[in-house]
Design a protein around this motif. Structure first.
Motif, PDB file in Angstrom:
ATOM      1  N   ALA A  17       0.827  -1.212   0.000  1.00 61.51           N
ATOM      2  CA  ALA A  17       0.000   0.000   0.000  1.00 61.51           C
ATOM      3  C   ALA A  17       0.861   1.261   0.000  1.00 61.51           C
ATOM      4  O   ALA A  17       0.558   2.238  -0.692  1.00 61.51           O
ATOM      5  N   ILE A  51      -2.698  -0.398  10.671  1.00 59.63           N
ATOM      6  CA  ILE A  51      -3.651  -0.609   9.583  1.00 59.63           C
ATOM      7  C   ILE A  51      -4.521   0.632   9.399  1.00 59.63           C
ATOM      8  O   ILE A  51      -4.737   1.104   8.283  1.00 59.63           O
ATOM      9  N   CYS A  54      -2.399   3.492   7.971  1.00 57.62           N
ATOM     10  CA  CYS A  54      -2.089   3.209   6.571  1.00 57.62           C
ATOM     11  C   CYS A  54      -3.305   3.460   5.690  1.00 57.62           C
ATOM     12  O   CYS A  54      -3.197   4.046   4.615  1.00 57.62           O
ATOM     13  N   SER A  55      -4.465   3.031   6.141  1.00 57.78           N
ATOM     14  CA  SER A  55      -5.686   3.222   5.368  1.00 57.78           C
ATOM     15  C   SER A  55      -5.996   4.696   5.177  1.00 57.78           C
ATOM     16  O   SER A  55      -6.366   5.129   4.092  1.00 57.78           O
ATOM     17  N   SER A  59      -5.451   5.705   1.434  1.00 54.78           N
ATOM     18  CA  SER A  59      -6.811   5.456   0.924  1.00 54.78           C
ATOM     19  C   SER A  59      -7.010   4.001   0.512  1.00 54.78           C
ATOM     20  O   SER A  59      -7.839   3.694  -0.338  1.00 54.78           O
ATOM     21  N   THR A  60      -6.237   3.125   1.101  1.00 53.20           N
ATOM     22  CA  THR A  60      -6.390   1.691   0.850  1.00 53.20           C
ATOM     23  C   THR A  60      -7.459   1.154   1.794  1.00 53.20           C
ATOM     24  O   THR A  60      -7.450   1.473   2.978  1.00 53.20           O
ATOM     25  N   PRO A  61      -8.395   0.350   1.292  1.00 56.62           N
ATOM     26  CA  PRO A  61      -9.469  -0.165   2.155  1.00 56.62           C
ATOM     27  C   PRO A  61      -8.930  -0.990   3.330  1.00 56.62           C
ATOM     28  O   PRO A  61      -8.010  -1.799   3.179  1.00 56.62           O
ATOM     29  N   VAL A  62      -9.520  -0.777   4.503  1.00 54.07           N
ATOM     30  CA  VAL A  62      -9.133  -1.498   5.719  1.00 54.07           C
ATOM     31  C   VAL A  62      -9.334  -2.999   5.541  1.00 54.07           C
ATOM     32  O   VAL A  62      -8.533  -3.791   6.017  1.00 54.07           O
ATOM     33  N   TRP A  64      -8.984  -4.844   2.884  1.00 55.38           N
ATOM     34  CA  TRP A  64      -7.875  -5.449   2.144  1.00 55.38           C
ATOM     35  C   TRP A  64      -6.609  -5.476   2.993  1.00 55.38           C
ATOM     36  O   TRP A  64      -5.891  -6.470   3.022  1.00 55.38           O
ATOM     37  N   LEU A  65      -6.329  -4.380   3.705  1.00 53.38           N
ATOM     38  CA  LEU A  65      -5.141  -4.355   4.560  1.00 53.38           C
ATOM     39  C   LEU A  65      -5.224  -5.417   5.654  1.00 53.38           C
ATOM     40  O   LEU A  65      -4.232  -6.068   5.970  1.00 53.38           O
ATOM     41  N   SER A  66      -6.393  -5.603   6.217  1.00 56.66           N
ATOM     42  CA  SER A  66      -6.553  -6.539   7.334  1.00 56.66           C
ATOM     43  C   SER A  66      -6.610  -7.994   6.902  1.00 56.66           C
ATOM     44  O   SER A  66      -5.950  -8.842   7.493  1.00 56.66           O
ATOM     45  N   PRO A  74      -9.136   1.857  -3.670  1.00 60.38           N
ATOM     46  CA  PRO A  74     -10.511   2.261  -3.410  1.00 60.38           C
ATOM     47  C   PRO A  74     -11.302   2.335  -4.714  1.00 60.38           C
ATOM     48  O   PRO A  74     -10.722   2.586  -5.768  1.00 60.38           O
TER      49      PRO A  74
END
Length: 113
Positions: A17, A51, A54-55, A59-62, A64-66, A74
């Motif tokens: 990310a 997380i 970072c989100s 602007s990365t969806p939580v 996907w990160l989790s 997004p």
């Protein structure tokens, strides 16, 4: 959600990310020490606080990160769709500058809801 494992995979997704290749570079982006990163990596502890940060920053969806599910980017808004309020700027207006008793210039801005 088990916060005692899954940390390594989440950290690897944060590397992607932030578009960095090393955990040290990720530490610099997250403003954390390398020893903190090392501890979470070795113990495989889920980094929920990282997380969220970072989100917000990428602007990365939580989701996907989790969990690695969904898209890492997004959803893009379509340019053809108008918002509910056609003229957003009409809700915000400015009053001309006024001087107070000490002759200091003040600006007044109002947001209508």
């Amino acid at each position: 959600m088990d916060f005692n494992n899954g940390g390594r995979e989440a950290i690897l997704r944060m590397l992607e990310a932030y578009e960095v290749s090393t955990r040290k570079a990720l530490c610099e982006r997250l403003e954390i020490s390398t020893s903190t990163m090392s501890t979470r990596w070795m113990r495989d502890v889920f980094p929920a606080d990282w997380i969220i940060k970072c989100s917000i920053e990428t602007s990365t969806p939580v989701e996907w990160l989790s969990f690695g599910t969904g898209s890492p980017k997004p959803p893009q808004k379509s340019l053809g769709i108008q918002s509910a309020n056609k003229n957003v700027l009409a809700d915000l207006f400015s009053v001309p500058r006024k001087k107070n008793q000490r002759w200091e210039i003040i600006r007044f801005k109002f947001l209508l809801t």
